[in-house]
Design a protein around this motif. Structure first.
Motif, short mmCIF file in Angstrom:
data_model
loop_
_atom_site.label_atom_id
_atom_site.label_comp_id
_atom_site.label_asym_id
_atom_site.label_seq_id
_atom_site.Cartn_x
_atom_site.Cartn_y
_atom_site.Cartn_z
N VAL A 178 0.86 -1.18 0.00
CA VAL A 178 0.00 0.00 0.00
C VAL A 178 0.90 1.23 0.00
O VAL A 178 1.21 1.81 1.04
N ASP A 179 1.40 1.60 -1.19
CA ASP A 179 2.28 2.76 -1.36
C ASP A 179 3.52 2.68 -0.46
O ASP A 179 3.99 3.70 0.05
N ALA A 180 4.05 1.47 -0.28
CA ALA A 180 5.26 1.28 0.51
C ALA A 180 6.34 0.66 -0.36
O ALA A 180 6.05 -0.15 -1.25
N ALA A 181 7.58 1.04 -0.10
CA ALA A 181 8.71 0.61 -0.92
C ALA A 181 8.97 -0.89 -0.79
O ALA A 181 8.70 -1.51 0.25
N VAL A 182 9.54 -1.45 -1.86
CA VAL A 182 10.01 -2.84 -1.86
C VAL A 182 11.49 -2.81 -2.20
O VAL A 182 11.89 -2.27 -3.24
N THR A 183 12.32 -3.37 -1.30
CA THR A 183 13.77 -3.35 -1.48
C THR A 183 14.34 -4.74 -1.28
O THR A 183 14.09 -5.38 -0.27
N PHE A 184 15.12 -5.21 -2.27
CA PHE A 184 15.84 -6.46 -2.16
C PHE A 184 17.31 -6.13 -1.92
O PHE A 184 17.97 -5.56 -2.79
N HIS A 185 17.84 -6.49 -0.75
CA HIS A 185 19.21 -6.15 -0.39
C HIS A 185 20.23 -7.16 -0.89
O HIS A 185 21.42 -6.86 -0.96
N ARG A 186 19.78 -8.38 -1.19
CA ARG A 186 20.68 -9.45 -1.62
C ARG A 186 20.32 -9.89 -3.04
O ARG A 186 19.28 -9.52 -3.59
N ALA A 187 21.17 -10.70 -3.63
CA ALA A 187 20.92 -11.24 -4.97
C ALA A 187 19.62 -12.03 -4.98
O ALA A 187 19.27 -12.69 -4.00
N VAL A 188 18.90 -11.95 -6.10
CA VAL A 188 17.58 -12.57 -6.22
C VAL A 188 17.58 -13.54 -7.40
O VAL A 188 18.07 -13.21 -8.48
N THR A 189 17.01 -14.73 -7.18
CA THR A 189 16.78 -15.69 -8.25
C THR A 189 15.28 -15.89 -8.40
O THR A 189 14.60 -16.23 -7.43
N LEU A 190 14.77 -15.67 -9.60
CA LEU A 190 13.35 -15.88 -9.85
C LEU A 190 13.11 -17.36 -10.14
O LEU A 190 13.71 -17.92 -11.06
N THR A 191 12.25 -17.99 -9.36
CA THR A 191 11.91 -19.40 -9.58
C THR A 191 10.58 -19.53 -10.33
O THR A 191 10.17 -20.64 -10.69
N GLY A 192 9.91 -18.42 -10.55
CA GLY A 192 8.68 -18.35 -11.32
C GLY A 192 8.46 -16.91 -11.70
O GLY A 192 9.28 -16.03 -11.40
N ASN A 193 7.36 -16.62 -12.35
CA ASN A 193 7.05 -15.23 -12.71
C ASN A 193 6.81 -14.41 -11.45
O ASN A 193 6.17 -14.87 -10.50
N VAL A 194 7.31 -13.16 -11.45
CA VAL A 194 7.20 -12.27 -10.29
C VAL A 194 6.57 -10.95 -10.73
O VAL A 194 6.98 -10.36 -11.73
N ALA A 195 5.57 -10.49 -9.97
CA ALA A 195 4.94 -9.19 -10.20
C ALA A 195 5.01 -8.38 -8.91
O ALA A 195 4.57 -8.85 -7.85
N ILE A 196 5.57 -7.18 -8.99
CA ILE A 196 5.70 -6.29 -7.83
C ILE A 196 4.88 -5.04 -8.11
O ILE A 196 5.07 -4.37 -9.13
N ASP A 197 3.97 -4.71 -7.18
CA ASP A 197 3.07 -3.56 -7.37
C ASP A 197 3.05 -2.75 -6.08
O ASP A 197 2.58 -3.24 -5.05
N THR A 198 3.54 -1.51 -6.14
CA THR A 198 3.55 -0.65 -4.95
C THR A 198 2.54 0.48 -5.07
O THR A 198 2.58 1.43 -4.29
N VAL A 199 1.63 0.39 -6.03
CA VAL A 199 0.69 1.48 -6.30
C VAL A 199 -0.63 1.23 -5.57
O VAL A 199 -1.25 0.18 -5.72
N ASP A 200 -1.05 2.22 -4.79
CA ASP A 200 -2.36 2.20 -4.13
C ASP A 200 -2.89 3.63 -4.17
O ASP A 200 -2.65 4.36 -5.11
N VAL A 201 -3.56 4.07 -3.14
CA VAL A 201 -4.20 5.39 -3.16
C VAL A 201 -3.20 6.55 -3.21
O VAL A 201 -3.52 7.63 -3.70
#
Length: 194
Positions: free
Chosen positions: A9-32
């Motif tokens: 809900v309008d809050a940041a998403v931060t990955f501090h370490r290396a990331v491996t996608l094991t499937g499709n990923v959708a990131i959505d930080t948009v709200d009001v």
């Protein structure tokens, strides 16, 4: 390792370490409130080459990749629906689509796509390193577009900007199809490449 959806809900998403996608990923930080920043501080890779997709919707937030994407295992489709200032390191993907950048898109590393590259910015687009596409490339900038290094595609190249298109001496363009500059917008064109 991650797969699935991350919604805030309008809050940041931060990955501090290396990331491996094991499937499709959708990131959505948009709200009001309009959105929030999405940031990857290290590398992002897929599990199976050109298979796992990444979709980001940041709205008024920035989109920042601090490490290479697909450097070890190529990602599938990288789709950025929205974001303000967008900054990328090297990208190795199946396709790249940036639907809207409010302020800017900056490519700080090489971009390699087996399919299309389609970048739309209401502000500027800055390509600092080489870009390769297996089919077509389309850059559409609301202000300035600057090409500092070479573009190589098997299909067409379409470059457009409202203020100006600048191609530096090392910004050679090699295309299997037509190369079109300034077809829609009214920006000036200055070129020194081949």
């Amino acid at each position: 390792a991650t797969a699935g959806e991350i919604d805030t809900v309008d809050a940041a998403v931060t990955f501090h370490r290396a990331v491996t996608l094991t499937g499709n990923v959708a990131i959505d930080t948009v709200d009001v409130g309009g959105g929030a920043t999405v940031e990857f501080k290290a590398a992002v890779d897929g599990t199976t080459a050109a298979t796992e997709d990444l979709q980001i919707t940041a709205g008024t937030g920035d989109v920042t990749f601090g490490g290479d994407v697909g450097g070890t295992t190529r990602l599938g489709d990288l789709l950025v629906v929205s974001g303000d200032e967008q900054s990328y390191q090297a990208l190795t993907v199946d396709t790249l689509e940036i639907q809207d950048a409010t302020t800017s898109v900056t490519f700080n590393g090489d971009v390699n796509a087996t399919g299309t590259i389609d970048v739309n910015s209401s502000g500027s687009i800055l390509q600092k390193e080489q870009v390769t596409a297996g089919t077509n490339l389309d850059y559409d900038a609301g202000t300035t577009l600057e090409i500092q290094k070479a573009i190589s595609v098997s299909g067409t190249v379409d470059l457009d900007a409202t203020t100006s298109i600048t191609i530096l001496e090392d910004g050679d363009i090699t295309a299997g199809g037509a190369v079109t500059l300034g077809a829609v917008k009214t920006g000036t064109v200055a070129t020194a490449g081949e």
